[in-house]
Design a protein around this motif. Structure first.
Motif, PDB file in Angstrom:
ATOM      1  N   CYS A 121      75.486  51.087-113.237  1.00  0.00           N
ATOM      2  CA  CYS A 121      76.478  51.393-111.909  1.00  0.00           C
ATOM      3  C   CYS A 121      77.785  51.580-111.973  1.00  0.00           C
ATOM      4  CB  CYS A 121      76.357  50.037-111.903  1.00  0.00           C
ATOM      5  SG  CYS A 121      77.184  49.137-109.832  1.00  0.00           S
ATOM      6  N   ALA A 125      72.860  45.032-109.411  1.00  0.00           N
ATOM      7  CA  ALA A 125      73.210  45.360-111.123  1.00  0.00           C
ATOM      8  C   ALA A 125      73.674  43.784-112.358  1.00  0.00           C
ATOM      9  CB  ALA A 125      73.956  46.568-111.045  1.00  0.00           C
ATOM     10  N   GLY A 156      76.061  48.541-104.532  1.00  0.00           N
ATOM     11  CA  GLY A 156      75.287  48.037-105.755  1.00  0.00           C
ATOM     12  C   GLY A 156      76.037  46.860-107.096  1.00  0.00           C
ATOM     13  N   TRP A 157      76.726  47.297-106.927  1.00  0.00           N
ATOM     14  CA  TRP A 157      77.074  46.483-108.436  1.00  0.00           C
ATOM     15  C   TRP A 157      76.691  44.968-108.488  1.00  0.00           C
ATOM     16  CZ3 TRP A 157      79.988  41.812-108.216  1.00  0.00           C
ATOM     17  CH2 TRP A 157      80.235  41.399-107.002  1.00  0.00           C
TER      18      TRP A 157
END
Length: 228
Positions: free
Chosen positions: A185, A98, A94-95
């Protein structure tokens, strides 16, 4: 050629074990970002420099001073957004999403939530304490990474070229200029410092360094204490 949108600057010193993992994480960045990747090596005695070259990163040599290394890497890049990461970090699922959300809001700086490798209640409590500090005081530290517009960094006077406390000094300069927000995150870091000194011992040691900094001890003297 399309101009790069994001410059990633990584100061490193003898991180041949951890750096490849971070570089592999970054290889998953969206192609549309035109990532500009720079590793600034502070006199490594292992394969850190070779690993950076093999990964396609720009490699810059420097004396071992994290603030100086970051400043050199930032100066060598051109992208409008900067992502500053320690070499022992690992990006988590998910970085990239984000970061995309954050880069749509150019008036702020952003930091990850700290996640320390290892088990135990002490580490989990530490992570929660850091999250609260980041949320309530807008005071992340360098091991949480920092995403910010280049223009904001320039307004803050650039990266302090000191061997220790460069992250704290930079955040203090940024606070009057813009909000410093959580990315929401995690960023996983190596647990070696906490394993060596224990959670409470590490917290006490860091607090003592910050206290000495406020009392006027130079960054060079603090670095000697920290790195031995």
């Amino acid at each position: 050629m399309k101009a790069p949108a994001l410059a990633v600057v990584i100061p490193a010193r003898s991180e041949s074990t951890r750096l490849p993992l971070l570089l592999a994480d970054l290889a998953g960045a969206p192609a549309a970002w035109s990532l500009e990747l720079t590793v600034v090596d502070g006199g490594s005695r292992d394969g850190t420099a070779r690993i950076a070259r093999l990964a396609g990163a720009r490699l810059i040599a420097s004396e071992p001073s994290r603030g100086r290394q970051l400043a050199l890497g930032i100066t060598a890049t051109t992208a409008p957004w900067l992502l500053l990461l320690h070499a022992d970090a690992r990006l988590q699922p998910g970085w990239s999403a984000a970061l995309e959300r954050a880069m749509a809001q150019p008036e702020a700086a952003w930091a990850f939530d700290l996640q320390v490798e290892g088990t135990g209640l002490g580490l989990r409590l530490l992570e929660q304490a850091v999250r609260l500090r980041s949320q309530l005081r807008q005071l992340p530290y360098g091991d949480q990474g920092l995403l910010l517009p280049r223009s904001l960094l320039e307004r803050a006077g650039g990266m302090p070229e000191i061997p220790l406390m460069e992250d704290l000094l930079l955040i203090q300069r940024l606070q009057p200029l813009a909000a410093i927000r959580r990315l929401g995150c995690p960023l996983r870091v190596h647990g070696r410092r906490w394993q060596r000194h224990g959670v409470l011992g590490t917290a006490w040691r860091n607090a003592a360094l910050r206290r000495a900094w406020r009392q006027g001890l130079s960054a060079e003297q603090l670095a000697q204490r920290y790195y031995g």
